[in-house]
Design a protein around this motif. Structure first.
Motif, PDB file in Angstrom:
ATOM      1  N   THR A 146       0.822  -1.208   0.000  1.00 16.96           N
ATOM      2  CA  THR A 146       0.000   0.000   0.000  1.00 16.96           C
ATOM      3  C   THR A 146       0.855   1.257   0.000  1.00 16.96           C
ATOM      4  O   THR A 146       1.794   1.376   0.790  1.00 16.96           O
ATOM      5  N   ASP A 147       0.518   2.191  -0.877  1.00 17.24           N
ATOM      6  CA  ASP A 147       1.174   3.495  -0.886  1.00 17.24           C
ATOM      7  C   ASP A 147       0.748   4.251   0.373  1.00 17.24           C
ATOM      8  O   ASP A 147      -0.449   4.470   0.598  1.00 17.24           O
ATOM      9  N   LEU A 148       1.717   4.616   1.198  1.00 16.29           N
ATOM     10  CA  LEU A 148       1.399   5.247   2.480  1.00 16.29           C
ATOM     11  C   LEU A 148       0.690   6.585   2.326  1.00 16.29           C
ATOM     12  O   LEU A 148      -0.150   6.947   3.144  1.00 16.29           O
ATOM     13  N   LYS A 149       1.010   7.319   1.289  1.00 18.14           N
ATOM     14  CA  LYS A 149       0.427   8.649   1.107  1.00 18.14           C
ATOM     15  C   LYS A 149      -1.036   8.581   0.658  1.00 18.14           C
ATOM     16  O   LYS A 149      -1.888   9.283   1.189  1.00 18.14           O
ATOM     17  N   SER A 150      -1.327   7.732  -0.318  1.00 19.76           N
ATOM     18  CA  SER A 150      -2.671   7.704  -0.898  1.00 19.76           C
ATOM     19  C   SER A 150      -3.544   6.563  -0.390  1.00 19.76           C
ATOM     20  O   SER A 150      -4.764   6.619  -0.494  1.00 19.76           O
ATOM     21  N   GLY A 151      -2.923   5.509   0.125  1.00 21.90           N
ATOM     22  CA  GLY A 151      -3.679   4.333   0.548  1.00 21.90           C
ATOM     23  C   GLY A 151      -4.002   3.392  -0.599  1.00 21.90           C
ATOM     24  O   GLY A 151      -4.624   2.353  -0.399  1.00 21.90           O
ATOM     25  N   ILE A 152      -3.573   3.730  -1.797  1.00 24.36           N
ATOM     26  CA  ILE A 152      -3.817   2.900  -2.979  1.00 24.36           C
ATOM     27  C   ILE A 152      -2.764   1.806  -3.039  1.00 24.36           C
ATOM     28  O   ILE A 152      -1.603   2.015  -2.701  1.00 24.36           O
ATOM     29  N   TRP A 153      -3.167   0.632  -3.492  1.00 24.10           N
ATOM     30  CA  TRP A 153      -2.243  -0.484  -3.561  1.00 24.10           C
ATOM     31  C   TRP A 153      -1.244  -0.280  -4.690  1.00 24.10           C
ATOM     32  O   TRP A 153      -1.612   0.114  -5.802  1.00 24.10           O
ATOM     33  N   LEU A 154       0.023  -0.575  -4.398  1.00 19.89           N
ATOM     34  CA  LEU A 154       1.071  -0.508  -5.412  1.00 19.89           C
ATOM     35  C   LEU A 154       0.886  -1.645  -6.417  1.00 19.89           C
ATOM     36  O   LEU A 154       0.459  -2.738  -6.062  1.00 19.89           O
ATOM     37  N   ASP A 155       1.258  -1.389  -7.632  1.00 27.00           N
ATOM     38  CA  ASP A 155       1.110  -2.372  -8.702  1.00 27.00           C
ATOM     39  C   ASP A 155       1.880  -3.658  -8.399  1.00 27.00           C
ATOM     40  O   ASP A 155       1.300  -4.740  -8.336  1.00 27.00           O
ATOM     41  N   THR A 156       3.182  -3.549  -8.232  1.00 27.46           N
ATOM     42  CA  THR A 156       4.017  -4.734  -8.036  1.00 27.46           C
ATOM     43  C   THR A 156       5.094  -4.446  -6.990  1.00 27.46           C
ATOM     44  O   THR A 156       5.721  -3.398  -7.010  1.00 27.46           O
ATOM     45  N   VAL A 157       5.286  -5.415  -6.090  1.00 26.49           N
ATOM     46  CA  VAL A 157       6.277  -5.314  -5.026  1.00 26.49           C
ATOM     47  C   VAL A 157       7.096  -6.604  -5.053  1.00 26.49           C
ATOM     48  O   VAL A 157       6.556  -7.683  -5.276  1.00 26.49           O
ATOM     49  N   THR A 158       8.407  -6.491  -4.820  1.00 27.42           N
ATOM     50  CA  THR A 158       9.238  -7.693  -4.767  1.00 27.42           C
ATOM     51  C   THR A 158       8.934  -8.481  -3.499  1.00 27.42           C
ATOM     52  O   THR A 158       8.310  -7.964  -2.564  1.00 27.42           O
ATOM     53  N   THR A 159       9.400  -9.714  -3.437  1.00 28.54           N
ATOM     54  CA  THR A 159       9.114 -10.552  -2.273  1.00 28.54           C
ATOM     55  C   THR A 159       9.735 -10.022  -0.982  1.00 28.54           C
ATOM     56  O   THR A 159       9.282 -10.381   0.101  1.00 28.54           O
ATOM     57  N   ASP A 160      10.736  -9.150  -1.115  1.00 28.07           N
ATOM     58  CA  ASP A 160      11.309  -8.560   0.091  1.00 28.07           C
ATOM     59  C   ASP A 160      10.693  -7.196   0.415  1.00 28.07           C
ATOM     60  O   ASP A 160      11.173  -6.472   1.280  1.00 28.07           O
ATOM     61  N   GLY A 161       9.614  -6.847  -0.265  1.00 28.86           N
ATOM     62  CA  GLY A 161       8.851  -5.650   0.069  1.00 28.86           C
ATOM     63  C   GLY A 161       9.273  -4.373  -0.614  1.00 28.86           C
ATOM     64  O   GLY A 161       8.802  -3.301  -0.249  1.00 28.86           O
ATOM     65  N   MET A 162      10.111  -4.472  -1.615  1.00 35.47           N
ATOM     66  CA  MET A 162      10.556  -3.274  -2.338  1.00 35.47           C
ATOM     67  C   MET A 162       9.631  -3.009  -3.524  1.00 35.47           C
ATOM     68  O   MET A 162       9.363  -3.917  -4.309  1.00 35.47           O
ATOM     69  N   PRO A 163       9.140  -1.777  -3.662  1.00 31.76           N
ATOM     70  CA  PRO A 163       8.288  -1.457  -4.809  1.00 31.76           C
ATOM     71  C   PRO A 163       9.035  -1.695  -6.118  1.00 31.76           C
ATOM     72  O   PRO A 163      10.183  -1.306  -6.269  1.00 31.76           O
ATOM     73  N   LYS A 164       8.373  -2.380  -7.025  1.00 32.35           N
ATOM     74  CA  LYS A 164       8.967  -2.665  -8.332  1.00 32.35           C
ATOM     75  C   LYS A 164       8.261  -1.843  -9.412  1.00 32.35           C
ATOM     76  O   LYS A 164       8.904  -1.226 -10.230  1.00 32.35           O
ATOM     77  N   ALA A 165       6.963  -1.886  -9.407  1.00 33.54           N
ATOM     78  CA  ALA A 165       6.155  -1.052 -10.294  1.00 33.54           C
ATOM     79  C   ALA A 165       5.222  -0.267  -9.387  1.00 33.54           C
ATOM     80  O   ALA A 165       4.356  -0.839  -8.739  1.00 33.54           O
ATOM     81  N   THR A 166       5.433   1.027  -9.311  1.00 33.04           N
ATOM     82  CA  THR A 166       4.715   1.829  -8.319  1.00 33.04           C
ATOM     83  C   THR A 166       3.481   2.528  -8.874  1.00 33.04           C
ATOM     84  O   THR A 166       2.904   3.362  -8.197  1.00 33.04           O
ATOM     85  N   GLY A 167       3.086   2.160 -10.079  1.00 31.16           N
ATOM     86  CA  GLY A 167       1.909   2.798 -10.658  1.00 31.16           C
ATOM     87  C   GLY A 167       0.683   2.597  -9.786  1.00 31.16           C
ATOM     88  O   GLY A 167       0.403   1.494  -9.327  1.00 31.16           O
ATOM     89  N   LEU A 168      -0.019   3.654  -9.544  1.00 31.19           N
ATOM     90  CA  LEU A 168      -1.244   3.565  -8.754  1.00 31.19           C
ATOM     91  C   LEU A 168      -2.454   3.333  -9.638  1.00 31.19           C
ATOM     92  O   LEU A 168      -3.497   2.886  -9.166  1.00 31.19           O
ATOM     93  N   ALA A 169      -2.301   3.641 -10.923  1.00 38.13           N
ATOM     94  CA  ALA A 169      -3.377   3.395 -11.887  1.00 38.13           C
ATOM     95  C   ALA A 169      -2.766   3.359 -13.283  1.00 38.13           C
ATOM     96  O   ALA A 169      -1.787   4.046 -13.561  1.00 38.13           O
ATOM     97  N   HIS A 170      -3.312   2.525 -14.127  1.00 42.65           N
ATOM     98  CA  HIS A 170      -2.969   2.468 -15.544  1.00 42.65           C
ATOM     99  C   HIS A 170      -4.051   1.665 -16.247  1.00 42.65           C
ATOM    100  O   HIS A 170      -5.034   1.265 -15.617  1.00 42.65           O
TER     101      HIS A 170
END
Length: 102
Positions: A45-69
């Motif tokens: 989850t994006d902390l600022k908007s509350g929207i779910w991040l597109d893709t996150v690695t298994t160790d929790g690092m954002p990989k694709a941070t698009g909130l919408a497409h």
């Protein structure tokens, strides 16, 4: 590929919510649901908007941070959250406690 994609996490949230409602005594379902909720809240989850991040690695690092497409609409995450909220409200009305009894 072991990345965590928002719609897969959302569908798992819906599935685990349903599983816990159908078999509330299955600790493995309740534990998996609690772990998934923690993951979504802390990593997906994006902390600022509350929207779910597109893709996150298994160790929790954002990989694709698009909130919408074009392919990231609000269907999967909203549907899963509504199912979870309804289950939680229902379990609380029955006097049960917490996500373990969603």
């Amino acid at each position: 590929d072991h990345d965590k994609v928002w719609w897969v996490q959302a569908e798992m949230l819906a599935a685990l919510t349903y599983a816990v409602r159908q078999q509330p005594n299955r600790a493995d379902y309740s534990d998996a649901l609690a772990k998934l909720l923690l993951w979504i809240d802390s990593k997906q989850t994006d902390l600022k908007s509350g929207i779910w991040l597109d893709t996150v690695t298994t160790d929790g690092m954002p990989k694709a941070t698009g909130l919408a497409h074009n392919w990231k609409a609000n269907y999967h995450d909203v549907r899963a959250l509504l199912l979870f909220a309804q289950a939680l409200a229902s379990s609380r009305a029955r006097g049960e406690n917490g996500a373990a009894h969603a």
